[in-house]
Design a protein around this motif. Structure first.
Motif, PDB file in Angstrom:
ATOM      1  N   ASP A 166      28.593  36.825  17.921  1.00  0.00           N
ATOM      2  CA  ASP A 166      29.664  35.844  18.094  1.00  0.00           C
ATOM      3  C   ASP A 166      30.499  35.826  16.817  1.00  0.00           C
ATOM      4  OD1 ASP A 166      28.793  35.130  20.629  1.00  0.00           O
ATOM      5  OD2 ASP A 166      27.410  33.630  19.855  1.00  0.00           O
ATOM      6  N   ILE A 167      31.799  36.057  16.970  1.00  0.00           N
ATOM      7  CA  ILE A 167      32.696  36.204  15.824  1.00  0.00           C
ATOM      8  C   ILE A 167      33.738  35.086  15.864  1.00  0.00           C
ATOM      9  CG2 ILE A 167      34.227  37.780  14.581  1.00  0.00           C
ATOM     10  CD1 ILE A 167      33.046  40.051  16.258  1.00  0.00           C
ATOM     11  N   ASN A 168      33.958  34.476  14.726  1.00  0.00           N
ATOM     12  CA  ASN A 168      35.032  33.493  14.558  1.00  0.00           C
ATOM     13  C   ASN A 168      35.891  33.954  13.384  1.00  0.00           C
ATOM     14  OD1 ASN A 168      36.751  31.336  14.306  1.00  0.00           O
ATOM     15  ND2 ASN A 168      35.143  29.780  14.246  1.00  0.00           N
ATOM     16  N   TYR A 169      37.071  34.503  13.707  1.00  0.00           N
ATOM     17  CA  TYR A 169      37.995  34.944  12.667  1.00  0.00           C
ATOM     18  C   TYR A 169      38.804  33.736  12.179  1.00  0.00           C
ATOM     19  CZ  TYR A 169      37.263  39.675  14.575  1.00  0.00           C
ATOM     20  OH  TYR A 169      36.733  40.857  15.014  1.00  0.00           O
ATOM     21  N   THR A 170      38.854  33.543  10.870  1.00  0.00           N
ATOM     22  CA  THR A 170      39.724  32.527  10.284  1.00  0.00           C
ATOM     23  C   THR A 170      40.905  33.237   9.647  1.00  0.00           C
ATOM     24  OG1 THR A 170      37.865  31.029   9.858  1.00  0.00           O
ATOM     25  CG2 THR A 170      39.897  30.646   8.631  1.00  0.00           C
ATOM     26  N   LEU A 171      42.082  32.989  10.216  1.00  0.00           N
ATOM     27  CA  LEU A 171      43.302  33.639   9.735  1.00  0.00           C
ATOM     28  C   LEU A 171      44.216  32.594   9.116  1.00  0.00           C
ATOM     29  CD1 LEU A 171      42.927  35.053  13.023  1.00  0.00           C
ATOM     30  CD2 LEU A 171      43.825  36.796  11.490  1.00  0.00           C
ATOM     31  N   ASN A 172      44.878  32.974   8.043  1.00  0.00           N
ATOM     32  CA  ASN A 172      45.773  32.076   7.341  1.00  0.00           C
ATOM     33  C   ASN A 172      47.212  32.398   7.731  1.00  0.00           C
ATOM     34  OD1 ASN A 172      46.290  29.997   5.342  1.00  0.00           O
ATOM     35  ND2 ASN A 172      47.189  31.628   4.120  1.00  0.00           N
ATOM     36  N   VAL A 173      47.907  31.396   8.316  1.00  0.00           N
ATOM     37  CA  VAL A 173      49.304  31.560   8.721  1.00  0.00           C
ATOM     38  C   VAL A 173      50.189  31.155   7.549  1.00  0.00           C
ATOM     39  CG1 VAL A 173      51.057  30.889  10.390  1.00  0.00           C
ATOM     40  CG2 VAL A 173      48.673  31.099  11.107  1.00  0.00           C
ATOM     41  N   GLU A 174      51.051  32.065   7.132  1.00  0.00           N
ATOM     42  CA  GLU A 174      51.855  31.858   5.925  1.00  0.00           C
ATOM     43  C   GLU A 174      52.730  30.614   6.034  1.00  0.00           C
ATOM     44  OE1 GLU A 174      55.631  34.241   4.429  1.00  0.00           O
ATOM     45  OE2 GLU A 174      53.782  35.392   4.152  1.00  0.00           O
ATOM     46  N   VAL A 222      22.362  39.816  13.729  1.00  0.00           N
ATOM     47  CA  VAL A 222      22.623  40.077  15.145  1.00  0.00           C
ATOM     48  C   VAL A 222      21.529  39.425  15.995  1.00  0.00           C
ATOM     49  CG1 VAL A 222      22.855  41.866  16.909  1.00  0.00           C
ATOM     50  CG2 VAL A 222      23.842  42.213  14.642  1.00  0.00           C
ATOM     51  N   ILE A 223      21.938  38.730  17.044  1.00  0.00           N
ATOM     52  CA  ILE A 223      20.997  38.103  17.971  1.00  0.00           C
ATOM     53  C   ILE A 223      20.532  39.152  18.980  1.00  0.00           C
ATOM     54  CG2 ILE A 223      20.702  36.331  19.739  1.00  0.00           C
ATOM     55  CD1 ILE A 223      22.872  34.726  18.318  1.00  0.00           C
ATOM     56  N   GLN A 224      19.203  39.301  19.104  1.00  0.00           N
ATOM     57  CA  GLN A 224      18.631  40.274  20.023  1.00  0.00           C
ATOM     58  C   GLN A 224      17.752  39.550  21.035  1.00  0.00           C
ATOM     59  OE1 GLN A 224      16.814  43.601  18.044  1.00  0.00           O
ATOM     60  NE2 GLN A 224      18.282  43.591  16.365  1.00  0.00           N
ATOM     61  N   LEU A 257      38.369  33.490  18.368  1.00  0.00           N
ATOM     62  CA  LEU A 257      36.964  33.659  18.723  1.00  0.00           C
ATOM     63  C   LEU A 257      36.778  34.906  19.575  1.00  0.00           C
ATOM     64  CD1 LEU A 257      36.104  29.970  19.701  1.00  0.00           C
ATOM     65  CD2 LEU A 257      35.936  31.057  17.465  1.00  0.00           C
ATOM     66  N   ALA A 258      35.639  35.538  19.380  1.00  0.00           N
ATOM     67  CA  ALA A 258      35.264  36.693  20.201  1.00  0.00           C
ATOM     68  C   ALA A 258      33.743  36.735  20.278  1.00  0.00           C
ATOM     69  CB  ALA A 258      35.804  37.993  19.606  1.00  0.00           C
ATOM     70  N   SER A 259      33.242  37.056  21.446  1.00  0.00           N
ATOM     71  CA  SER A 259      31.804  37.208  21.650  1.00  0.00           C
ATOM     72  C   SER A 259      31.552  38.591  22.231  1.00  0.00           C
ATOM     73  CB  SER A 259      31.274  36.121  22.589  1.00  0.00           C
ATOM     74  OG  SER A 259      29.875  36.210  22.716  1.00  0.00           O
TER      75      SER A 259
END
Length: 760
Positions: free
Chosen positions: A411-419, A395-397, A428-430
């Protein structure tokens, strides 16, 4: 019609239908529909062979791992409904009309019938021919064999005459009926047998509406209500994938079936059972829906002849944007990031997560401090809840001095696999959380038999605070000077403070034990705010001496070897026999008195002053007093503020004490001293009376300079024999004299006098 499905159980690199087995003898077999469904990896085939039984033989050739594999397959099925006198089928890629081979003539003859009869009557051959009518215009007749070369199909089974035409043929025509596009083909099959002409009129009309969608979540399709004549209201049946639902049942399933302006409107909800939904990635995340619509309508004409119209349509929505969302469910008091990723479709799965640039596969390892929980939602979606502690190194403080807050950033980068097509999609979410104040460092403290230990877990903003013991910054040099054990790394600071070292304060000293506490000061650089970390612990000691900063000497001594057998420690006293023990038991005694009272002597050295008293045993019979122990407290002169008894005693530092056993053992052993506690530094106690408040000023470890002057107040005379270079020993009884109204300073050392011959 007969629909069936092949589900491949191996990974097919390529697929084709070929090498058909021509084992049919009765009629020609027509493949009326062949399509590959990318939704279910299935192959749909529709065949027509007999009125009652449909059979299809074919070879399936597939390539698996570079090798061609061939499978001989056969499928047989029978229709579940009886044939209507006239059957009109609108398939995906062709129109078909079939009538019973037992021809029944209509009641009456229309003008168009006579118009069609002229070319047939003038024909000079008995071969079957076909004549198309297009928008009221009759076209030249042609033989059936010629029509087949143009894509038309004509078959005569045991009981039915079948005519099939692909869409878009030159002989068909398109029009609009009630605003709905319709394609129609009108063929008249005839044969002249001498003076008799046999004519069969075959008309196929199909709605070509491709479907639409609305913002309510429906895909819609429509057809003219009366493509064929009907004396009564038509019966409507609708469903998906060949399923037949009458109007009331369809509405129970969420369909909307309406008649408006002589048009039938069908609306199917996106979530209807039997539909297909797929996610798709193309510059963003989208979804689309596919419905294999089955529509059936029954017409009854004036002659009470039934016409069954069956329409098969594949309705596909355009790409519709699909939005995933993240919800920050973090509770600051929990100090854990809680991030909810929702609205994830069933055909999308989370493959990995990137946290502040570091990749982690999902699920996380059991040793990880992060967790992610998947949950199924009632709307055919699922969700993921990610939890990451604030204090995790990833975590950045960031500390904001201006706002006095600390920011935690993830900072979150979700990698999702589309069937579908196995495409990745990134979401992306921050997330930023902030603490409303930057709290002071919090120490964890623990007691042990040998002292008190402190632990401080480091935080990024700890640099805003400085840690001190008293007025001195806590450094490795200070720890070495006072006998502390200090270790400090990137994770935490550990400080072990042995008992009786510098900085301890004491109270409640009894023969059963005492209470000691140690105080650490924490000061904010910016605000000068001072916080304290205090730990209080009980201790037990058989023998001890404490020399406090306010000049109080406290002594606990073991007298078991110093007094005669059968003697009582309660009969002991100091040099002044009025100063007896505060507390005594069978072997020990507790004395507590000001260092300059009870007959104490004072010895001045160059750098320090020593107060000494003796513990005497008073014989019960003779009354003689025998010295059995000596107690001393030594203070550095540089730390003394007031030295003698008429002013209050005050020292910056506690004194160093010692106990000397002087009496012979009751067992006759000479020169044996009682065990003495030997602390690593001065034995100290809490001041009986607090001194004046001092400003907290961090400084380097103290170095005591050599004392040059001693301030003496209200002293009348000095004992004789005091000379240059000699130490000064003064009995407290010497000061019981008249008060003089002058004050002077005298030099302790003759050498110091030579260096600085000043008298004030």
């Amino acid at each position: 019609t007969c629909h069936w499905q092949l589900k491949p159980t191996l990974n097919i690199g390529s697929f084709f239908l070929g090498d058909f087995l021509s084992s049919f003898t009765a009629v020609q077999v027509h493949i009326c529909s062949t399509s590959f469904s990318f939704l279910s990896n299935a192959i749909f085939l529709r065949v027509f062979q007999d009125d009652d039984v449909f059979t299809f033989h074919f070879n399936l050739s597939a390539y698996h791992e570079g090798k061609k594999v061939t499978y001989a397959l056969t499928k047989t099925c029978s229709p579940s409904l009886p044939w209507s006198p006239r059957e009109v089928t609108c398939e995906i890629n062709y129109m078909e009309v079939s009538v019973r081979s037992k021809i029944t003539c209509h009641s009456g003859t229309k003008k168009d019938d006579w118009n069609a009869l002229k070319p047939a009557h003038s024909s000079t051959t008995s071969d079957w021919q076909v004549m198309f009518q297009r928008a009221g215009e009759q076209m030249a007749p042609m033989k059936l064999s010629q029509a087949r070369t143009q894509g038309y199909g004509f078959d005569l089974t045991n009981g039915r005459l079948v005519f099939r035409a692909p869409y878009g043929q030159p002989e068909s025509f398109s029009t609009e009926v009630n605003g709905v596009p319709v394609e129609m083909v009108h063929a008249t099959v005839f044969s002249r047998q001498r003076w008799t002409v046999v004519m069969v009129d075959l008309v196929a009309a199909c709605s070509m509406h491709e479907g639409s969608h609305d913002n309510r979540g429906f895909v819609m399709w429509k057809t003219p209500e009366l493509l064929y004549p009907s004396v009564n209201s038509t019966q409507i049946i609708v469903g998906l994938n060949g399923e037949r639902n009458e109007w009331p049942v369809a509405e129970e399933k969420g369909y909307i079936v309406e008649r408006e302006n002589d048009t039938v409107h069908i609306s199917i909800p996106y979530n209807a059972e039997g539909g297909y939904r797929k996610s798709f990635v193309t510059g963003g995340l989208y979804e689309f829906y596919i419905f294999h619509l089955y529509f059936e309508q029954i017409f009854v004409d004036d002659d009470h002849v039934e016409t069954a119209l069956r329409i098969h349509r594949t309705l596909v929505t355009p790409l519709l944007p699909w939005l995933l969302f993240t919800d920050n469910q973090t509770v600051l008091e929990d100090r854990v990031f809680t991030v909810y990723l929702g609205n994830v479709p069933e055909d999308i799965a989370l493959a990995s997560v990137q946290l502040n640039g570091q990749d982690f596969m999902v699920p996380f390892l059991n040793t990880s401090s992060y967790t992610i929980i998947q949950a199924v939602q009632p709307n055919n979606t699922h969700s993921y809840t990610l939890k990451v502690p604030f204090d995790d190194p990833i975590v950045i403080q960031q500390v904001s001095k201006e706002d006095a807050i600390i920011h935690y950033r993830l900072d979150i980068n979700y990698t999702l696999n589309v069937e579908f097509l196995n495409e990745p999609y990134y979401h992306l979410a921050s997330i930023v959380a902030w603490s409303p104040d930057v709290s002071s460092p919090a120490f964890d403290a623990a007691c042990s038999e040998s002292g008190i230990s402190f632990k401080l877990d480091h935080r990024p903003f700890d640099y805003l605070w400085e840690i001190s013991v008293g007025a001195d910054l806590l450094t490795s040099e200070l720890a070495a000077q006072h006998g502390y054990i200090l270790s400090n790394d990137s994770q935490s600071l550990l400080l072990d403070v042995p008992l009786f070292t510098h900085g301890y304060q004491y109270n409640n000293v009894t023969l059963k034990g005492f209470v000691a506490f140690f105080e650490i000061l924490v000061r904010n650089h910016e605000t000068s705010e001072v916080q304290t970390a205090v730990k209080t612990c009980p201790f037990i000691s058989n023998e001890l001496i404490m020399c406090s900063t306010d000049g109080q000497m406290t002594v606990v001594v073991d007298l078991s070897l110093a007094i005669p057998s059968g003697g009582s420690p309660g009969r002991t006293s100091l040099k002044d026999n009025k100063c007896g023990p505060k507390e005594a038991d069978g072997t020990r005694a507790l004395f507590s008195f000001p260092v300059n009272s009870c007959g104490s002597t004072i010895k001045l050295g160059k750098d320090n002053v020593t107060y000494q008293n003796a513990i005497l045993y008073n014989e019960p019979v003779s009354g003689d007093a025998t010295e059995i122990m000596v107690a001393r407290c030594t203070y550095p002169l540089a730390s003394l503020h007031r030295l003698f008894l008429l002013y209050k005693f005050e020292s910056d530092t506690a004194g160093v004490g010692s106990i000397i056993h002087t009496a012979q053992s009751t067992t006759g052993t000479a020169g044996v001293q009682s065990p003495i506690i030997k602390p690593k530094a001065a034995l100290q106690t809490i001041p009986a009376t607090e001194g004046p408040a001092r400003k907290f000023i961090p400084s380097k470890p103290a170095v005591h300079p050599p004392a040059r002057y001693i301030k003496v107040s209200r002293i009348h005379s000095f004992p004789r024999g005091f000379g240059e270079g000699e130490g000064l020993s003064i009995q407290s009884s010497y000061f019981r004299c008249k008060v003089s109204l002058f004050t002077f300073f005298f030099h302790i050392s003759s050498q110091a006098l030579k260096d600085s011959p000043k008298l004030k």
